[in-house]
Motif scaffolding. Structure first.
Motif, PDB file in Angstrom:
ATOM      1  N   GLY A 195     -30.731 -12.088  -6.639  1.00  0.00           N
ATOM      2  CA  GLY A 195     -30.399 -11.475  -7.839  1.00  0.00           C
ATOM      3  C   GLY A 195     -30.148 -10.034  -7.773  1.00  0.00           C
ATOM      4  N   ILE A 196     -29.036  -9.691  -8.474  1.00  0.00           N
ATOM      5  CA  ILE A 196     -28.492  -8.301  -8.372  1.00  0.00           C
ATOM      6  C   ILE A 196     -29.631  -7.208  -8.704  1.00  0.00           C
ATOM      7  CG2 ILE A 196     -26.609  -6.794  -8.996  1.00  0.00           C
ATOM      8  CD1 ILE A 196     -25.786  -9.024  -7.317  1.00  0.00           C
ATOM      9  N   GLU A 197     -30.092  -7.681 -10.033  1.00  0.00           N
ATOM     10  CA  GLU A 197     -31.021  -6.736 -10.577  1.00  0.00           C
ATOM     11  C   GLU A 197     -32.109  -6.407  -9.470  1.00  0.00           C
ATOM     12  OE1 GLU A 197     -29.130  -7.964 -14.096  1.00  0.00           O
ATOM     13  OE2 GLU A 197     -29.693  -8.860 -12.354  1.00  0.00           O
ATOM     14  N   ARG A 198     -32.472  -7.460  -8.880  1.00  0.00           N
ATOM     15  CA  ARG A 198     -33.824  -7.247  -7.765  1.00  0.00           C
ATOM     16  C   ARG A 198     -33.197  -6.239  -6.584  1.00  0.00           C
ATOM     17  NH1 ARG A 198     -38.591  -8.282  -6.904  1.00  0.00           N
ATOM     18  NH2 ARG A 198     -39.270  -8.877  -4.854  1.00  0.00           N
ATOM     19  N   ILE A 199     -32.009  -6.499  -6.407  1.00  0.00           N
ATOM     20  CA  ILE A 199     -31.555  -5.778  -5.362  1.00  0.00           C
ATOM     21  C   ILE A 199     -31.398  -4.101  -5.762  1.00  0.00           C
ATOM     22  CG2 ILE A 199     -29.418  -5.219  -3.769  1.00  0.00           C
ATOM     23  CD1 ILE A 199     -31.128  -7.545  -2.827  1.00  0.00           C
ATOM     24  N   ALA A 200     -30.768  -3.967  -6.986  1.00  0.00           N
ATOM     25  CA  ALA A 200     -30.786  -2.519  -7.395  1.00  0.00           C
ATOM     26  C   ALA A 200     -32.110  -1.925  -7.855  1.00  0.00           C
ATOM     27  CB  ALA A 200     -29.965  -2.648  -8.771  1.00  0.00           C
ATOM     28  N   MET A 201     -33.063  -2.765  -8.201  1.00  0.00           N
ATOM     29  CA  MET A 201     -34.470  -2.109  -8.248  1.00  0.00           C
ATOM     30  C   MET A 201     -35.159  -1.827  -6.984  1.00  0.00           C
ATOM     31  SD  MET A 201     -36.098  -5.017 -11.250  1.00  0.00           S
ATOM     32  CE  MET A 201     -37.376  -4.325 -11.753  1.00  0.00           C
ATOM     33  N   ILE A 202     -34.688  -2.688  -5.953  1.00  0.00           N
ATOM     34  CA  ILE A 202     -35.470  -1.954  -4.664  1.00  0.00           C
ATOM     35  C   ILE A 202     -34.785  -0.914  -4.195  1.00  0.00           C
ATOM     36  CG2 ILE A 202     -35.884  -2.706  -2.437  1.00  0.00           C
ATOM     37  CD1 ILE A 202     -36.165  -5.793  -3.415  1.00  0.00           C
ATOM     38  N   ASP A 250     -37.340 -11.855   3.169  1.00  0.00           N
ATOM     39  CA  ASP A 250     -38.404 -10.747   2.862  1.00  0.00           C
ATOM     40  C   ASP A 250     -37.844  -9.325   3.552  1.00  0.00           C
ATOM     41  OD1 ASP A 250     -39.849 -12.243   1.280  1.00  0.00           O
ATOM     42  OD2 ASP A 250     -41.392 -12.437   2.850  1.00  0.00           O
ATOM     43  N   ILE A 251     -37.778  -8.246   2.869  1.00  0.00           N
ATOM     44  CA  ILE A 251     -37.640  -6.980   3.594  1.00  0.00           C
ATOM     45  C   ILE A 251     -38.982  -6.141   3.613  1.00  0.00           C
ATOM     46  CG2 ILE A 251     -35.173  -6.954   3.359  1.00  0.00           C
ATOM     47  CD1 ILE A 251     -35.912  -4.667   1.163  1.00  0.00           C
ATOM     48  N   GLU A 252     -39.101  -5.562   4.564  1.00  0.00           N
ATOM     49  CA  GLU A 252     -40.328  -4.578   4.450  1.00  0.00           C
ATOM     50  C   GLU A 252     -40.341  -3.550   3.327  1.00  0.00           C
ATOM     51  OE1 GLU A 252     -42.303  -2.320   7.952  1.00  0.00           O
ATOM     52  OE2 GLU A 252     -40.533  -1.017   7.454  1.00  0.00           O
ATOM     53  N   CYS A 253     -41.254  -3.386   2.573  1.00  0.00           N
ATOM     54  CA  CYS A 253     -41.442  -2.686   1.402  1.00  0.00           C
ATOM     55  C   CYS A 253     -40.799  -1.348   1.533  1.00  0.00           C
ATOM     56  CB  CYS A 253     -42.526  -2.623   0.674  1.00  0.00           C
ATOM     57  SG  CYS A 253     -42.990  -1.687  -0.416  1.00  0.00           S
ATOM     58  N   VAL A 254     -39.943  -1.028   0.785  1.00  0.00           N
ATOM     59  CA  VAL A 254     -39.124   0.345   0.955  1.00  0.00           C
ATOM     60  C   VAL A 254     -39.980   1.369   0.417  1.00  0.00           C
ATOM     61  CG1 VAL A 254     -36.897  -0.644   0.798  1.00  0.00           C
ATOM     62  CG2 VAL A 254     -38.107   0.166  -1.297  1.00  0.00           C
ATOM     63  N   ILE A 255     -41.128   1.239  -0.192  1.00  0.00           N
ATOM     64  CA  ILE A 255     -41.915   2.089  -0.771  1.00  0.00           C
ATOM     65  C   ILE A 255     -43.183   2.606   0.225  1.00  0.00           C
ATOM     66  CG2 ILE A 255     -43.437   2.845  -2.765  1.00  0.00           C
ATOM     67  CD1 ILE A 255     -40.633   2.675  -3.677  1.00  0.00           C
ATOM     68  N   CYS A 256     -43.806   1.429   0.758  1.00  0.00           N
ATOM     69  CA  CYS A 256     -44.909   1.771   1.616  1.00  0.00           C
ATOM     70  C   CYS A 256     -44.537   1.633   3.091  1.00  0.00           C
ATOM     71  CB  CYS A 256     -46.177   0.921   1.155  1.00  0.00           C
ATOM     72  SG  CYS A 256     -45.779  -0.726   1.379  1.00  0.00           S
ATOM     73  N   LYS A 257     -43.280   1.300   3.363  1.00  0.00           N
ATOM     74  CA  LYS A 257     -42.924   0.902   4.899  1.00  0.00           C
ATOM     75  C   LYS A 257     -44.062  -0.125   5.621  1.00  0.00           C
ATOM     76  CE  LYS A 257     -39.740   3.999   4.303  1.00  0.00           C
ATOM     77  NZ  LYS A 257     -38.341   3.630   4.092  1.00  0.00           N
ATOM     78  N   GLY A 258     -44.494  -1.216   4.481  1.00  0.00           N
ATOM     79  CA  GLY A 258     -45.234  -2.131   5.275  1.00  0.00           C
ATOM     80  C   GLY A 258     -46.655  -1.917   5.283  1.00  0.00           C
ATOM     81  N   LYS A 259     -47.037  -0.920   4.681  1.00  0.00           N
ATOM     82  CA  LYS A 259     -48.628  -0.533   4.709  1.00  0.00           C
ATOM     83  C   LYS A 259     -49.384  -1.439   3.385  1.00  0.00           C
ATOM     84  CE  LYS A 259     -47.986   3.884   6.580  1.00  0.00           C
ATOM     85  NZ  LYS A 259     -48.239   5.431   6.575  1.00  0.00           N
ATOM     86  N   GLY A 260     -48.655  -1.743   2.440  1.00  0.00           N
ATOM     87  CA  GLY A 260     -49.087  -2.438   1.439  1.00  0.00           C
ATOM     88  C   GLY A 260     -49.136  -1.453   0.004  1.00  0.00           C
ATOM     89  N   CYS A 261     -48.734  -1.710  -1.112  1.00  0.00           N
ATOM     90  CA  CYS A 261     -48.851  -0.984  -2.264  1.00  0.00           C
ATOM     91  C   CYS A 261     -48.538  -1.870  -3.374  1.00  0.00           C
ATOM     92  CB  CYS A 261     -47.602  -0.045  -2.338  1.00  0.00           C
ATOM     93  SG  CYS A 261     -45.971  -0.499  -2.361  1.00  0.00           S
TER      94      CYS A 261
END
Length: 337
Positions: free
Chosen positions: A308-315, A257-268
């Protein structure tokens, strides 16, 4: 004839020159001023009646006028020609200009190229293989028994001849190990197929498979390479974590896993309030897989990973609908120039 008469002629010529609109007017103008009986020609004939000094001075002025006029008439001819051609093509020259359309690589291609470049720096070779596979390469040799849910018809596209559309790029592990002797490092990007379709899944999508086999390859090597990859693709400050998991072709297995790029780990909503996003599965190559390719499990160890390439691109690009990659709307594709 004197200088004032020549100046008067020049004024008349350029006033009439500006009025030329078509080939007919152009030819009439040419005859009027440059023909055998034209005005410039007539002035040149009068030079012989003048004293030598005036003849030299006025003759030079007339010849320069004649040469300049001939050049301007050629330009005017080209101008009229282009205008007539544009008119025939139905072009409106009063419309504002349009910039040329510049193509670009598809965002998925850009991500694949970036991933391959990252792993190439680590010594991995890029390989490709067939998208139509046998059950042996797609399942059996990867330690996936007949009763495994992955073989269910709801997950796999089976063909009439007993073959199937590969469900992952993992068969390239088997093909590479059968063709080569260890040590080896490969990454295999390509299309895969599964019976699934919604905003996060597509019946056809892209994966990249990684495999490293050598003496004394450890779980720490796997974690180090995956951490390097994540920070290269998402940024050097990216936080990662590894969780135990299960895959039939690796043991032990993990999910990264990586820390969420949207919420920076806060949860969203994107990360389901967890603060983390799963990006890949990996593990140490199962001994049964090595047995299928006749590798000595006492001598060689290895690890494998798939993402998955699409998952990497979506993130990476903040895209929430996988279908956008395949609908090919220009407004979407142009944003990746």
């Amino acid at each position: 004839m004197n200088s004032s008469e020549i100046e008067k002629l020049k004024k008349e010529i350029w006033e009439n020159f500006e009025k030329i609109e078509d080939f007919s007017q152009l030819e009439n103008f040419r005859i009027k001023y440059l023909g055998k009986k034209g005005k410039i020609t007539s002035f040149l004939k009068l030079l012989k009646e003048l004293p030598l000094e005036e003849k030299k001075y006025l003759g030079k002025e007339l010849n320069e006028l004649k040469d300049l006029l001939e050049e301007k008439l050629k330009e005017k001819e080209r101008e009229i020609l282009f205008r007539e051609e544009d008119k025939d093509l139905g072009l409106d020259l009063t419309l504002p200009g349009r910039s040329p359309f510049i193509g670009t690589l598809h965002p998925l291609t850009q991500v694949i190229d970036e991933l391959c470049e990252i792993f190439s720096r680590l010594g991995f070779e890029i390989v490709t293989g067939p998208e139509i596979e046998t059950e042996y390469y797609n399942f059996t040799a990867l330690n996936i028994p007949e009763w495994h849910p992955a073989r269910d018809m709801q997950a796999t596209f089976y063909l009439k001849n007993g073959a199937l559309l590969r469900t992952h790029t993992s068969p390239m592990q088997i093909r590479a190990m059968l063709e080569r002797k260890p040590p080896l490092r490969i990454v295999a990007p390509g299309k895969v197929y599964r019976c699934d379709a919604d905003i996060r899944h597509s019946p056809m999508f892209h994966q990249i498979e990684g495999l490293m086999v050598d003496k004394d390859v450890s779980f720490s090597d796997l974690k180090g390479i995956l951490t390097y990859f994540a920070r290269e693709i998402f940024g050097e400050k990216t936080k990662v974590r590894f969780r135990p998991s299960y895959f039939p072709f690796t043991e032990p297995s993990l999910e990264m896993d990586i820390e969420c790029v949207i919420c920076k780990g806060k949860g969203c909503k994107v990360c389901g309030e967890a603060g983390w996003l799963e990006i890949l599965g990996a593990g140490m190559v199962h001994p049964e897989v090595f047995k299928a390719v006749n590798y000595d499990t006492e001598l060689w160890q290895g690890f494998a990973f798939g993402l998955g390439i699409e998952r990497i691109a979506m993130i990476k690009y903040g895209i929430d609908d996988i279908r956008m990659f395949f609908e090919n709307h220009l407004f979407f594709l142009q944003s990746f120039k």
